[in-house]
Design a protein around this motif. Structure first.
Motif, mmCIF file in Angstrom:
data_model
loop_
_atom_site.group_PDB
_atom_site.id
_atom_site.type_symbol
_atom_site.label_atom_id
_atom_site.label_comp_id
_atom_site.label_asym_id
_atom_site.label_seq_id
_atom_site.Cartn_x
_atom_site.Cartn_y
_atom_site.Cartn_z
ATOM 1 N N PRO A 1 65.671 -22.556 54.693
ATOM 2 C CA PRO A 1 65.752 -21.599 55.803
ATOM 3 C C PRO A 1 67.187 -20.865 55.732
ATOM 4 O O PRO A 1 68.138 -21.728 55.583
ATOM 5 C CB PRO A 1 65.497 -22.456 57.132
ATOM 6 N N GLY A 2 67.066 -19.435 55.973
ATOM 7 C CA GLY A 2 68.314 -18.757 55.825
ATOM 8 C C GLY A 2 69.010 -18.764 54.382
ATOM 9 O O GLY A 2 70.058 -18.016 54.491
ATOM 10 N N ARG A 3 68.416 -19.187 53.223
ATOM 11 C CA ARG A 3 68.953 -19.059 51.856
ATOM 12 C C ARG A 3 68.139 -17.936 51.194
ATOM 13 O O ARG A 3 66.927 -18.120 51.296
ATOM 14 C CB ARG A 3 68.900 -20.340 51.266
ATOM 15 N N THR A 4 68.585 -16.881 50.703
ATOM 16 C CA THR A 4 67.996 -15.791 50.175
ATOM 17 C C THR A 4 68.273 -15.530 48.766
ATOM 18 O O THR A 4 67.614 -14.640 48.186
ATOM 19 C CB THR A 4 68.236 -14.565 50.806
ATOM 20 N N GLN A 5 69.116 -16.532 48.055
ATOM 21 C CA GLN A 5 69.529 -15.988 46.858
ATOM 22 C C GLN A 5 69.216 -17.192 45.852
ATOM 23 O O GLN A 5 70.174 -18.048 45.384
ATOM 24 C CB GLN A 5 71.020 -15.735 46.535
ATOM 25 N N ILE A 6 68.119 -17.742 45.675
ATOM 26 C CA ILE A 6 67.351 -18.709 45.114
ATOM 27 C C ILE A 6 67.073 -18.186 43.651
ATOM 28 O O ILE A 6 66.250 -17.439 43.415
ATOM 29 C CB ILE A 6 66.124 -19.390 45.682
ATOM 30 N N ASP A 7 67.617 -18.934 42.783
ATOM 31 C CA ASP A 7 67.549 -18.571 41.257
ATOM 32 C C ASP A 7 66.677 -19.482 40.481
ATOM 33 O O ASP A 7 66.554 -20.797 40.844
ATOM 34 C CB ASP A 7 68.652 -18.376 40.479
ATOM 35 N N TRP A 8 66.304 -19.195 39.332
ATOM 36 C CA TRP A 8 65.714 -20.179 38.215
ATOM 37 C C TRP A 8 66.508 -20.530 36.838
ATOM 38 O O TRP A 8 67.260 -19.400 36.530
ATOM 39 C CB TRP A 8 64.323 -19.487 37.680
#
Length: 366
Positions: free
Chosen positions: A199-206
């Protein structure tokens, strides 16, 4: 006389009376659940799962060893009779042909769990591909070109020195020293499981990475002996939170960046090292919703699997079932223009040729 011997050999082979050395049947290993029961299984042709405990009871053995309690137990005893027993089981199932034994079942009929539940230690190599280093530099410079004369990504900065007792720089080695960080094993999930966006985290990468599975206790292992301490290979999707911690205290925060729940998809299986011809020449591909994002080869690593194990084991003792993730090739989402980040509904597919394919979905965090 020669013709007589040849005829005898042919007849003996047909009759099945001649004992010849045969290459072992290739297999992979995993942890599975069926009808509420968790078991270690041997995977053939990525299609059939052999329950090792049931197979051991059903098949006679020249090498009597107890079936594995879990994957760590299997790895720890692999060189003490377990390898031979697994080869016997794999050969017996293959010889059964189209008739599937009662101790085997289709892969599609079981749930695939993380192969190791759970590694005691998970070490990850940071920026171990030059192209990934280049895209990170460009991203951090907000798209600006590198300064003239700047040190190329992957090369050591001026005045770089050895780290006594950990990493000795050899004459002529222009590479930077290895950099590793710990990833929490509590973040491990398996094949098909959801990566949950916190929640609240928008910059999730692979970051689609090769995982090196440690086979025997490794403490300060010399480089020349490193391969002897490797059991096999798996896949790890190193999910990363690029959003930062909101301040610059102590620089990078690897806990926030790497170890949220579900941020370490692992598996689906482990391939013993003897079934991989050349681990430093393996194709890598990552797709997001069917679009290719990463396309590379393990030959592009800055530090190879042996060097990473030697380096890591010079810091802390590694144990059977521990995992070293070897770094990500170029093509991460945060380095794109505009950036692409994971969102609920996405489907990720990480593939290393000959090792496996790890597929996960993305969901909103609870």
């Amino acid at each position: 006389m020669r013709h007589l011997i040849t005829a005898t050999l042919v007849a003996s082979c047909v009759a099945g009376t001649l004992t010849v050395a045969q290459a072992p049947t290739p297999y992979k290993l995993g942890t599975f659940e069926a009808q509420g029961r968790v078991f270690v299984g041997l995977v053939l042709r990525d299609a059939l799962v052999v329950d090792l405990s049931l197979a051991d009871k059903a098949l006679p053995s020249r090498t009597r060893v107890a079936p594995p309690a879990d994957m760590k137990d299997l790895i720890a005893r692999y060189e003490s009779g377990m390898r031979e027993r697994l080869s016997e089981i794999a050969a017996a199932v293959t010889a059964s042909g189209a008739k599937v034994p009662a101790y085997a079942r289709p892969l599609s009929s079981v749930k695939t769990l993380p192969p190791i539940m759970y590694p005691t230690t998970m070490l990850n190599a940071a920026v171990n591909y030059r192209e990934h280093g280049a895209e990170v530099v460009t991203r951090d410079a907000r798209g600006a070109a590198p300064a003239p004369g700047a040190t190329p990504p992957g090369d050591a900065l001026p005045n770089t020195q050895s780290a006594p007792g950990i990493w000795e720089r050899k004459p002529g080695d222009t590479r930077w020293n290895p950099y590793m960080f710990l990833k929490a094993s509590a973040a491990v999930v398996g094949e098909g499981d959801a990566i949950r966006i916190p929640p609240g985290r928008t910059q999730i990468d692979w970051e689609c990475e090769l995982g090196v599975v440690v086979g025997r206790t490794a403490a300060r292992v010399p480089l020349a002996q490193a391969r002897n301490h490797i059991f096999g290979y798996t896949l790890e999707l190193d999910v990363s939170d690029r959003g930062g911690r909101g301040d610059t205290r102590h620089g990078s925060d690897w806990l926030v960046g790497k170890s949220h729940d579900t941020f370490a998809p692992l598996g689906p299986f482990i391939v013993p090292k003897e079934f991989v011809r050349d681990i430093q020449n393996v194709g890598v591909k990552f797709t997001l919703n069917g679009s290719v994002m990463q396309d590379a080869n393990t030959s592009l690593m800055i530090h190879n699997v042996d060097e990473l194990l030697a380096f890591g084991s010079s810091i802390l003792t590694l144990r059977p079932g521990d995992v070293i993730a070897t770094g990500s090739p170029a093509g991460v989402g945060s380095a794109r223009t505009p950036p692409i980040f994971l969102k609920p509904g996405d489907r990720t597919v990480c593939t290393y040729d000959g090792v496996g394919t790890l597929t996960n979905v993305v969901e909103a965090g609870r």
